[in-house]
Design a protein around this motif. Structure first.
Motif, PDB file in Angstrom:
ATOM      1  N   GLU A 610       0.827  -1.196   0.000  1.00 57.41           N
ATOM      2  CA  GLU A 610       0.000   0.000   0.000  1.00 57.41           C
ATOM      3  C   GLU A 610       0.866   1.252   0.000  1.00 57.41           C
ATOM      4  O   GLU A 610       1.972   1.251   0.530  1.00 57.41           O
ATOM      5  N   LYS A 611       0.359   2.328  -0.578  1.00 54.44           N
ATOM      6  CA  LYS A 611       1.072   3.599  -0.560  1.00 54.44           C
ATOM      7  C   LYS A 611       0.638   4.494   0.599  1.00 54.44           C
ATOM      8  O   LYS A 611       1.315   5.481   0.892  1.00 54.44           O
ATOM      9  N   PHE A 612      -0.463   4.143   1.209  1.00 57.27           N
ATOM     10  CA  PHE A 612      -0.975   4.976   2.303  1.00 57.27           C
ATOM     11  C   PHE A 612      -1.685   4.091   3.314  1.00 57.27           C
ATOM     12  O   PHE A 612      -2.374   3.133   2.957  1.00 57.27           O
ATOM     13  N   SER A 613      -1.503   4.413   4.595  1.00 56.67           N
ATOM     14  CA  SER A 613      -2.249   3.714   5.644  1.00 56.67           C
ATOM     15  C   SER A 613      -2.412   4.645   6.838  1.00 56.67           C
ATOM     16  O   SER A 613      -1.631   5.580   7.034  1.00 56.67           O
ATOM     17  N   ALA A 614      -3.434   4.378   7.619  1.00 56.04           N
ATOM     18  CA  ALA A 614      -3.694   5.164   8.822  1.00 56.04           C
ATOM     19  C   ALA A 614      -4.311   4.259   9.880  1.00 56.04           C
ATOM     20  O   ALA A 614      -5.018   3.297   9.556  1.00 56.04           O
ATOM     21  N   THR A 615      -4.028   4.552  11.129  1.00 54.14           N
ATOM     22  CA  THR A 615      -4.625   3.825  12.247  1.00 54.14           C
ATOM     23  C   THR A 615      -5.062   4.829  13.307  1.00 54.14           C
ATOM     24  O   THR A 615      -4.532   5.941  13.380  1.00 54.14           O
ATOM     25  N   TRP A 616      -6.020   4.424  14.126  1.00 55.35           N
ATOM     26  CA  TRP A 616      -6.458   5.304  15.202  1.00 55.35           C
ATOM     27  C   TRP A 616      -7.085   4.486  16.331  1.00 55.35           C
ATOM     28  O   TRP A 616      -7.509   3.343  16.144  1.00 55.35           O
ATOM     29  N   GLY A 617      -7.088   5.087  17.491  1.00 55.57           N
ATOM     30  CA  GLY A 617      -7.736   4.502  18.649  1.00 55.57           C
ATOM     31  C   GLY A 617      -8.203   5.609  19.581  1.00 55.57           C
ATOM     32  O   GLY A 617      -7.446   6.522  19.900  1.00 55.57           O
ATOM     33  N   ILE A 618      -9.458   5.549  19.981  1.00 58.46           N
ATOM     34  CA  ILE A 618     -10.045   6.553  20.871  1.00 58.46           C
ATOM     35  C   ILE A 618     -10.677   5.835  22.055  1.00 58.46           C
ATOM     36  O   ILE A 618     -11.475   4.906  21.869  1.00 58.46           O
ATOM     37  N   THR A 619     -10.304   6.245  23.250  1.00 62.02           N
ATOM     38  CA  THR A 619     -10.849   5.659  24.472  1.00 62.02           C
ATOM     39  C   THR A 619     -11.473   6.754  25.326  1.00 62.02           C
ATOM     40  O   THR A 619     -10.873   7.819  25.514  1.00 62.02           O
ATOM     41  N   TYR A 620     -12.665   6.484  25.821  1.00 59.59           N
ATOM     42  CA  TYR A 620     -13.315   7.429  26.729  1.00 59.59           C
ATOM     43  C   TYR A 620     -13.841   6.665  27.943  1.00 59.59           C
ATOM     44  O   TYR A 620     -14.540   5.654  27.807  1.00 59.59           O
ATOM     45  N   ASP A 621     -13.459   7.149  29.130  1.00 61.81           N
ATOM     46  CA  ASP A 621     -13.871   6.520  30.380  1.00 61.81           C
ATOM     47  C   ASP A 621     -15.015   7.300  31.014  1.00 61.81           C
ATOM     48  O   ASP A 621     -14.994   8.535  31.065  1.00 61.81           O
ATOM     49  N   PHE A 622     -16.009   6.549  31.521  1.00 60.07           N
ATOM     50  CA  PHE A 622     -17.118   7.110  32.286  1.00 60.07           C
ATOM     51  C   PHE A 622     -17.033   6.551  33.708  1.00 60.07           C
ATOM     52  O   PHE A 622     -17.650   5.521  34.015  1.00 60.07           O
ATOM     53  N   PRO A 623     -16.255   7.185  34.600  1.00 56.47           N
ATOM     54  CA  PRO A 623     -16.037   6.630  35.938  1.00 56.47           C
ATOM     55  C   PRO A 623     -17.328   6.406  36.721  1.00 56.47           C
ATOM     56  O   PRO A 623     -17.457   5.409  37.436  1.00 56.47           O
ATOM     57  N   LYS A 624     -18.296   7.310  36.585  1.00 59.06           N
ATOM     58  CA  LYS A 624     -19.535   7.163  37.340  1.00 59.06           C
ATOM     59  C   LYS A 624     -20.322   5.929  36.906  1.00 59.06           C
ATOM     60  O   LYS A 624     -21.082   5.354  37.692  1.00 59.06           O
ATOM     61  N   TRP A 625     -20.167   5.555  35.666  1.00 56.95           N
ATOM     62  CA  TRP A 625     -20.887   4.394  35.142  1.00 56.95           C
ATOM     63  C   TRP A 625     -20.021   3.137  35.102  1.00 56.95           C
ATOM     64  O   TRP A 625     -20.469   2.099  34.652  1.00 56.95           O
TER      65      TRP A 625
END
Length: 748
Positions: A610-625
């Motif tokens: 491949e000539k192009f690639s991308a990766t991502w990761g998003i984490t969100y914590d809800f401590p009350k839940w």
């Protein structure tokens, strides 16, 4: 009188011990199950669900207490135990962006990731939990610049590409030992228990000056957990809506007073044939796999390390026509590809009880494979023995590493290319010197000499320069050479499957590469406690003698030869990481690269790059839940695909494609996490906008194909595209959307 004397001695003995207690927390809350270790005693425990820990009966003296928690910076505190009955030591950890990790892979010695002259990327067990997988092969799909590549539409074997270079150029090690190589490069990446993985370190670019052959394109080092700091029991079990089931179990135990042991078991089963693209072939390979790993660590008076480990691995995998079963194995009535793999490994490390840092490491692997591709049997055996000794010595501003290594390989298979068993030996000497000019500048010089019993002498130098103008900036430049000794049938699955003839035109000489890599990293401490890291890299690699499969000269053949010309790959990559104080963490990476081959004066792009690639990761914590959400994904640009001729109606280039996943994790229940989600949210599969993936799936033994006098397929009413049966047209997983549900449980 004697009774009184004994009583006094006992009293003194009892009073000579005390307890150490405290709470491990972050700025906002306690850290449940944080790891606390007394370094000098090699004694470790885990805090409870409230972050509370307690050591009892600790002898008086001076100690270093180390606190660690996944996603937080490790902290060490010195204490002195005198006559107090109890010592209270609380610790507040701050969140980490992995820059403070101690890495080993780049220079074969422990050093902070921010201080090493060789760029090393670190991925912890927490990273891989964001998208749970059954093996480390699939887990690497969200690492920027690293792509798991499937090599067969039927048996789904694969390898790891780094920065556009094919799998055989990537060395995979376990605790620095070359365990995953040769045959297991293709077939053995799927049996490492995830429950035992502490972290994964990745070096992009040649590392042959330290690790020898195979470490040409990069190095993936899987670091396993230490028995002393692992939980008492750990289980991670999940299943998918496709009825895939994965079980990971880890447990530690003691043998006598001096031996700590860590046991890991992985079991994976998938026995549900699915054919969503209606070609009468299984979309995903069926598998039944078990792997057992046991690691031992022995306490010594010298406090030097003595550890050894073993792994047993068995896998039965098959794919093929939907009506296939084992009674058709090796026949010509129903097509199937069936692989039985038996494998065991031994590895160990011994630090000599000297003042000097002298270490010996060793490993042995035995790999037996019984494979059938239609009616063609591939029976292979490989044994690799490896031993290495290093001496780590500091003299003023010079930090030396001197080493010697020995590698023996036995290989035999039933192909016509292997007329007699291959017995090769490699004896190696290497030296490395990191020169510190001041706190900002250092220079690393290294070289390695290898003598191969078949190919003779090979020399691989390298140089690395680090400039750190501030505590938040680091600039690095690395240059060096690499080499690789090829074992064709252990690495190139395309040479075994399908009906293309394999042509080897000459004796294959070692490949050589020349590489330069420039890296810049910037750490930011923003307002409102926002932490971020930006990293940029650029590289250029030039190959001589590269061995590339030639699919173009003759569509019915795969021709292997040393390249009469050159091959080069170059590109840029960028990573960004942000940690926010309100529970949001983000990671993203982009890679753009160009790869060219010049063969007999003709310049072309290699297939499956491949000539192009991308990766991502998003984490969100809800401590009350007590809830966290992980959204991960990747995106790949077009790559050239292996067609069978001018009439082949399949697309010559793949489209842009993306695999995206979401996971929800519930953490309220003590010691238990429940997680679930959806994999491949977009339901993307490579058959979209393609007439078919497997050529001549209706005639896998080419019984109705008409050939001319040169062996080329002719166009006929039954075969209008002049094709033969071929499974190599594969560039992405052929598995659509599916749900998953699992749980993690631990006892400390």
């Amino acid at each position: 009188m004697k009774i009184i004397f004994v009583f006094i001695l006992c009293t003194i003995s009892l009073n000579a011990q005390t307890s150490v207690k405290g709470i491990v927390s972050s700025e906002n809350e306690s850290l449940p199950y944080a790891t606390v270790q007394i370094v000098e005693l090699k004694k470790g425990i885990a805090a409870d669900e409230n972050g509370y820990y307690s050591f009892e009966n600790i002898p008086l003296g001076n100690y270093t207490i180390q606190f660690s928690y996944t996603g937080f910076k490790t902290s060490s505190k010195k204490i002195s135990l005198e006559n107090q009955a109890e010592y209270t030591l609380n610790c507040t950890l701050s969140e980490s962006n992995t820059l403070d990790e101690i890495v080993l892979t780049g220079t074969l010695k422990p050093v902070s990731r921010l201080e090493t002259p060789v760029p090393v990327e670190v991925y912890t067990a927490t990273f891989f939990k964001k998208n749970p997988t059954a093996n480390i092969f699939e887990a690497l799909q969200n690492v920027n610049g690293v792509r798991p590549q499937l090599n067969c539409n039927i048996c789904n074997t694969g390898d790891i590409h780094i920065n556009g270079l094919e799998g055989p150029y990537t060395m995979v090690t376990i605790d620095g030992m070359p365990i995953v190589s040769g045959l297991s490069t293709v077939y053995g990446l799927s049996g490492i228990p995830n429950s035992l993985i502490e972290r994964v370190e990745i070096v992009k670019g040649p590392a042959s000056s330290l690790y020898g052959s195979e470490a040409v394109g990069g190095l993936i080092n899987i670091i396993t957990k230490k028995p002393e700091t692992a939980p008492l029991f750990y289980a991670d079990i999940f299943s998918t809506s496709w009825l895939e089931t994965n079980i990971d179990i880890g447990a530690k135990y003691r043998i006598g007073k001096k031996t700590n042991s860590l046991l890991g078991i992985n079991y994976f089963n998938y026995n549900n044939p699915i054919d969503n693209n209606h070609d009468n072939f299984t979309d995903v390979t069926l598998q039944d796999r078990i792997s057992v790993f046991n690691k031992f660590s022995i306490d010594r008076k010298s406090r030097k390390e003595l550890s050894f480990a073993g792994r047993l691995f068995y896998e039965d995998r098959w794919g093929g026509e939907m009506q296939w079963n084992k009674s058709f194995r090796g026949g010509t009535e129903v097509y199937g590809e069936s692989i039985y793999t038996n494998r065991y490994e031994l590895l160990g490390k011994y630090e000599f009880p000297f003042t000097e840092n002298v270490t010996t490491t060793f490993s042995y692997t035995n790999h037996n494979q019984n494979s059938v591709y239609g009616d063609m049997f591939f029976l292979a055996k490989q044994e690799i023995a490896f031993a290495q000794m290093t001496w780590d010595k500091k003299i003023k501003n010079h930090d030396f590493l001197l080493g010697t290594a020995y590698r023996y390989q036995f290989y035999n298979d039933n192909t016509t290319a292997t007329l007699q068993p291959d017995k090769s030996k490699i004896v190696s000497l290497f030296v490395q010197d990191e020169i510190s000019f001041n706190e900002k500048k250092s220079l690393l010089l290294g070289s390695r000499y290898d003598y191969n019993s078949i190919h003779g002498s090979i020399f691989t130098p390298r140089i690395a320069y680090k400039y750190k103008p501030t505590s938040n900036d680091i600039f690095r430049i690395n240059a060096g050479t690499g080499f690789r000794i090829v074992n064709l049938f252990t690495e190139e699955h395309a040479a075994l499957t399908g009906s293309r003839d394999v042509i080897i035109t000459e004796n294959l000489n070692p490949e050589k590469s020349y590489n330069i890599n420039i890296n810049y990293l910037r750490k930011f401490e923003m307002a409102n406690s926002v932490h971020s890291v930006l990293e940029f890299s650029s590289w250029f690699t030039h190959f001589d003698n590269q061995i590339l499969p030639d699919y173009d000269t003759n569509p019915n053949q795969i021709i292997y030869a040393n390249l009469n010309g050159y091959s080069k790959t170059y590109g840029i990559t960028a990573n960004a990481e942000f940690i926010f104080p309100f529970g949001l963490k983000t990671m993203a990476g982009i890679t753009a690269l160009e790869s060219k081959n010049k063969r007999d004066g003709i310049v072309s792009s290699p297939i499956l790059t491949e000539k192009f690639s991308a990766t991502w990761g998003i984490t969100y914590d809800f401590p009350k839940w007590y809830l966290s959400i992980d959204y991960t994904g990747n995106l790949y640009g077009p790559m050239r695909l292996p067609l069978l001729g001018d009439l082949d109606p399949r697309r010559e280039y793949s489209p842009f494609w993306s695999i995206q996943n979401i996971q929800f994790t519930y953490k309220k229940i003590n010691r238990l996490e429940i997680y679930g989600g959806i994999k491949n949210l977009l339901n993307w599969t490579p058959n979209k906008n393609n007439p078919f993936l497997i050529a001549r799936a209706n005639d896998p033994f080419d019984k109705e194909v008409v050939f001319d006098t040169n062996g080329n397929a002719l166009a006929t009413p039954n075969n209008p595209y002049a094709l033969t049966f071929d499974t190599s047209y594969v560039f992405a997983p052929n598995q659509g959307i599916r749900g998953f549900l699992g749980l993690r449980f631990r006892i400390d």
